[in-house]
Design a protein around this motif. Sequence first.
Motif, short mmCIF file in Angstrom:
data_model
loop_
_atom_site.label_atom_id
_atom_site.label_comp_id
_atom_site.label_asym_id
_atom_site.label_seq_id
_atom_site.Cartn_x
_atom_site.Cartn_y
_atom_site.Cartn_z
N ALA A 121 0.83 -1.21 0.00
CA ALA A 121 0.00 0.00 0.00
C ALA A 121 0.86 1.25 0.00
N GLU A 122 2.00 1.21 0.72
CA GLU A 122 2.89 2.37 0.75
C GLU A 122 3.63 2.53 -0.56
N ARG A 123 3.95 1.43 -1.21
CA ARG A 123 4.58 1.54 -2.53
C ARG A 123 3.61 2.18 -3.51
N ALA A 124 2.33 1.87 -3.37
CA ALA A 124 1.32 2.52 -4.21
C ALA A 124 1.28 4.02 -3.94
N PHE A 125 1.35 4.37 -2.68
CA PHE A 125 1.32 5.78 -2.29
C PHE A 125 2.53 6.52 -2.84
N ILE A 126 3.70 5.89 -2.76
CA ILE A 126 4.94 6.49 -3.25
C ILE A 126 4.87 6.73 -4.75
N VAL A 127 4.34 5.77 -5.50
CA VAL A 127 4.22 5.94 -6.94
C VAL A 127 3.27 7.09 -7.26
N LYS A 128 2.19 7.21 -6.50
CA LYS A 128 1.25 8.32 -6.71
C LYS A 128 1.91 9.67 -6.43
N CYS A 129 2.75 9.73 -5.38
CA CYS A 129 3.48 10.96 -5.09
C CYS A 129 4.43 11.30 -6.23
N LEU A 130 5.10 10.27 -6.74
CA LEU A 130 6.03 10.45 -7.86
C LEU A 130 5.28 10.97 -9.09
N LEU B 148 14.11 16.85 -7.89
CA LEU B 148 14.10 16.25 -6.55
C LEU B 148 13.40 17.16 -5.55
N LYS B 149 13.52 18.45 -5.73
CA LYS B 149 12.82 19.38 -4.84
C LYS B 149 11.31 19.17 -4.96
N ASP B 150 10.81 19.04 -6.21
CA ASP B 150 9.38 18.83 -6.42
C ASP B 150 8.92 17.49 -5.84
N VAL B 151 9.72 16.45 -6.07
CA VAL B 151 9.36 15.11 -5.60
C VAL B 151 9.31 15.05 -4.08
N THR B 152 10.36 15.55 -3.43
CA THR B 152 10.42 15.47 -1.97
C THR B 152 9.41 16.39 -1.31
N GLU B 153 9.14 17.53 -1.93
CA GLU B 153 8.11 18.42 -1.37
C GLU B 153 6.75 17.73 -1.41
N THR B 154 6.45 17.07 -2.52
CA THR B 154 5.20 16.33 -2.64
C THR B 154 5.12 15.23 -1.59
N GLY B 155 6.20 14.44 -1.48
CA GLY B 155 6.21 13.36 -0.51
C GLY B 155 6.04 13.86 0.91
N LYS B 156 6.74 14.94 1.26
CA LYS B 156 6.63 15.49 2.61
C LYS B 156 5.20 15.95 2.89
N MET B 157 4.61 16.69 1.95
CA MET B 157 3.26 17.21 2.17
C MET B 157 2.23 16.10 2.29
N MET B 158 2.33 15.10 1.43
CA MET B 158 1.33 14.03 1.43
C MET B 158 1.45 13.14 2.67
N TYR B 159 2.68 12.78 3.05
CA TYR B 159 2.85 11.96 4.26
C TYR B 159 2.57 12.78 5.51
N ARG B 160 2.92 14.05 5.49
CA ARG B 160 2.64 14.93 6.62
C ARG B 160 1.12 15.03 6.85
N LYS B 161 0.38 15.14 5.75
CA LYS B 161 -1.07 15.24 5.86
C LYS B 161 -1.65 13.99 6.50
N ARG B 162 -1.19 12.83 6.08
CA ARG B 162 -1.68 11.58 6.66
C ARG B 162 -1.40 11.52 8.16
N ARG B 163 -0.18 11.90 8.53
CA ARG B 163 0.18 11.82 9.95
C ARG B 163 -0.63 12.82 10.77
N ILE B 164 -0.85 14.03 10.25
CA ILE B 164 -1.63 15.03 10.97
C ILE B 164 -3.05 14.53 11.19
N LEU B 165 -3.65 13.96 10.14
CA LEU B 165 -5.03 13.47 10.27
C LEU B 165 -5.11 12.34 11.29
N GLU B 166 -4.11 11.48 11.30
CA GLU B 166 -4.12 10.39 12.28
C GLU B 166 -3.92 10.92 13.70
N LYS B 167 -3.10 11.95 13.86
CA LYS B 167 -2.93 12.56 15.17
C LYS B 167 -4.23 13.22 15.63
#
Length: 274
Positions: free
Chosen positions: A164-173, A245-264
């Motif tokens: 499921a996380e590999r799916a998420f990573i591909v979507k971020c990419l 890489l800036k675009d990729v990592t910014e996307t990854g940070k924002m998307m994973y950050r959002k998931r963690r915030i919602l879970e918190k």
Amino acid sequence: MNEREDTPYLQLQSRQIEQWEQDQKGLYFWEKLGRLPFAILDRLTPKFIQDKIGMALDELGSYVQSGGRYLISKEQMYRKFFPNEEWEEDAAFGQIAKLPLVRMDEMADRITKTSSYTATAQGASTGIGGIFTLAIDIPLLLGISIKALQEIAISYGYDPTEKAERAFIVKCLQFSSSDIVGKKAILEDLARFHSGEHSGQVISQLQGWREVMMTYRDNFGWKKLFQLIPVAGMLFGAYINRSTLKDVTETGKMMYRKRRILEKLNAAEDNPLP
């Protein structure tokens, strides 16, 4: 800030990410023409180079399906958070997930910086030879991008070895290189992860992984076209890879950050402070 952020703080962070998502839906004119240069490039590129690119994309498909050779060391990332503690895989991600958001952000920012340096150096070295080294640069850059996204996943307490996380990573990419129509569709897919619906439908979309990767390659567009010039391509390559890489990592940070915030936030609702 204490170990458990208060609800107003988390809600504010969530709104900032939603604003970022809205900003990503803007479309620049050059993005509309992004595919044209690669249509030209395909005609100029010898078949054996195209075959090499195809093989690299197949390897990335293997990552999506089984992890392939792109899986990173989870233990190494864990020790960056807890250098003096024993590694216990079953409990590791739960421990990271309980950390303050600011600690997670700091680690994600470090990953962004490190991967950006790596991509910049690679772009400069592969830009020297023009079209022939460009064929090497594209799959290498994809590999760096996937590695960075896996590390960002761990930074927010998610296990990138899970399908499921590999799916998420591909979507971020895919999101980081898509046009406005693509970004809107991908945000809808990612919303299913944010709401916890990441089992059947989203994972089934991995059947189209090759299209995702080819779209990623095509959407380098005009940027990579400049790298075709021998020697001068060194400067273009360094800048382009750093930007990518800036675009990729910014996307990854924002998307994973959002998931963690919602879970918190969900945890705070279930267990309110006394």
